[in-house]
Design a protein around this motif. Sequence first.
Motif, short mmCIF file in Angstrom:
data_model
loop_
_atom_site.label_atom_id
_atom_site.label_comp_id
_atom_site.label_asym_id
_atom_site.label_seq_id
_atom_site.Cartn_x
_atom_site.Cartn_y
_atom_site.Cartn_z
N GLY A 144 0.80 -0.91 -0.38
CA GLY A 144 0.21 0.50 -0.20
C GLY A 144 0.61 1.24 -0.21
O GLY A 144 0.23 2.29 1.02
N GLU A 145 2.18 0.81 -0.13
CA GLU A 145 3.16 2.82 -0.20
C GLU A 145 2.83 2.40 -1.91
O GLU A 145 3.30 4.46 -1.51
N PHE A 146 2.50 2.40 -2.40
CA PHE A 146 2.76 2.76 -3.85
C PHE A 146 1.13 2.65 -4.91
O PHE A 146 0.62 1.86 -4.71
N ASN A 147 1.37 3.36 -5.76
CA ASN A 147 -0.18 3.81 -6.75
C ASN A 147 -0.50 1.95 -7.17
O ASN A 147 0.30 1.19 -7.94
N PRO A 148 -1.26 1.36 -6.83
CA PRO A 148 -1.63 0.12 -7.27
C PRO A 148 -1.57 -0.14 -8.94
O PRO A 148 -1.49 -0.75 -9.94
N ASN A 149 -1.64 1.32 -9.44
CA ASN A 149 -1.80 0.98 -10.51
C ASN A 149 -0.40 1.54 -11.91
O ASN A 149 -0.33 1.44 -13.25
N TRP A 150 0.57 1.44 -10.71
CA TRP A 150 1.94 1.93 -11.14
C TRP A 150 2.66 0.45 -11.58
O TRP A 150 2.68 -0.12 -11.12
N ASN A 151 2.99 0.49 -13.25
CA ASN A 151 3.86 -0.54 -13.85
C ASN A 151 4.97 -1.22 -13.82
O ASN A 151 6.26 -0.35 -14.23
N ALA A 152 5.21 -1.31 -12.35
CA ALA A 152 6.27 -1.95 -12.20
C ALA A 152 7.38 -2.27 -12.86
O ALA A 152 8.51 -2.15 -13.15
N SER A 153 7.40 -3.17 -14.01
CA SER A 153 8.02 -3.30 -14.71
C SER A 153 8.68 -2.48 -16.13
O SER A 153 9.50 -2.53 -15.86
N ASP A 154 7.81 -1.76 -16.00
CA ASP A 154 8.17 -0.75 -16.84
C ASP A 154 8.39 0.72 -16.87
O ASP A 154 10.03 0.91 -17.43
N LYS A 187 13.20 10.05 -8.77
CA LYS A 187 12.58 10.12 -7.35
C LYS A 187 11.57 11.18 -7.58
O LYS A 187 10.36 10.88 -6.82
N LYS A 188 11.07 12.54 -8.28
CA LYS A 188 10.20 12.73 -8.90
C LYS A 188 8.75 11.85 -9.34
O LYS A 188 8.23 12.02 -8.80
N ILE A 189 9.63 11.24 -10.40
CA ILE A 189 8.58 10.50 -10.46
C ILE A 189 7.80 8.48 -9.26
O ILE A 189 7.29 8.55 -9.12
N ILE A 190 9.01 8.54 -8.60
CA ILE A 190 8.64 7.58 -7.66
C ILE A 190 7.42 8.19 -6.67
O ILE A 190 6.74 7.73 -6.13
N GLU A 191 8.07 9.50 -6.05
CA GLU A 191 7.43 10.65 -5.25
C GLU A 191 5.80 10.61 -6.05
O GLU A 191 5.03 9.97 -5.46
N GLU A 192 5.81 10.75 -6.99
CA GLU A 192 4.41 11.42 -7.61
C GLU A 192 3.25 9.49 -7.58
O GLU A 192 2.30 9.94 -7.85
N ASN A 193 4.54 8.81 -7.91
CA ASN A 193 3.67 7.48 -7.35
C ASN A 193 3.73 6.89 -6.20
O ASN A 193 2.84 5.61 -5.45
N THR A 194 3.49 8.13 -4.78
CA THR A 194 3.51 6.95 -4.05
C THR A 194 2.85 7.67 -3.18
O THR A 194 2.73 8.57 -3.14
N LEU A 195 2.34 6.59 -2.30
CA LEU A 195 0.52 7.12 -1.70
C LEU A 195 0.52 8.10 -0.36
O LEU A 195 1.79 7.35 0.80
#
Length: 195
Positions: A144-154, A187-195
């Motif tokens: 539950g830390e990251f956006n569930p729609n974030w494509n991990a592999s991509d 880091k900005k992309i990671i922050e944007e996908n952090t809940l």
Amino acid sequence: MAKGEETRQFIIDKAAPIFNTKGIAATSMSDIMEATKLSKGSMYVHFENKEVLACAAVDHNMKVLGVKLQAEMSKSKTAKGELFAYIDFFSNPVTPPIIGGCPLLNFGTEADDTNPIVKEKINGGIKYNQQLLGSIIAKGIANGEFNPNWNASDFATVMFAMMEGGHLISRMSGNNDKMQIIVKTLKKIIEENTL
């Protein structure tokens, strides 16, 4: 460890940074003999030829890098922290974590058309890193830390490619300016996908 195994490991320890710095083609057995202070005969007792030693050096460089990276990442308690630790670990290519810089980049560019054995080793290292990053993101999604729609592999592919590209640019220019842009962007992309 038996005496022969100790000598073999000693040769690998001395040879690995030389191969990673000079490349396989430009490294001579004389370079290794000078670093180890061993005779040619002693070298060939432990390694059939330079190619066998080079393969052992590639494995050694990737292992040393992996151990250092895992040590840094293990300090983090969250998936986001692990991703940031990965980025930070590679964020200073001008002063890299191992002598000569990233072995994946160094040996990969040299071996892609010339050495199928090393090429396969490097390809395995690339896949491992992408899977590592993807699994960290997947863990973060599950927690539950990251956006569930974030494509991990991509994102793992993009992140790895950006870090390696930044490493190349930084090593060529002799400064980390462009890598700092990459670090900030990732880091900005990671922050944007952090809940």
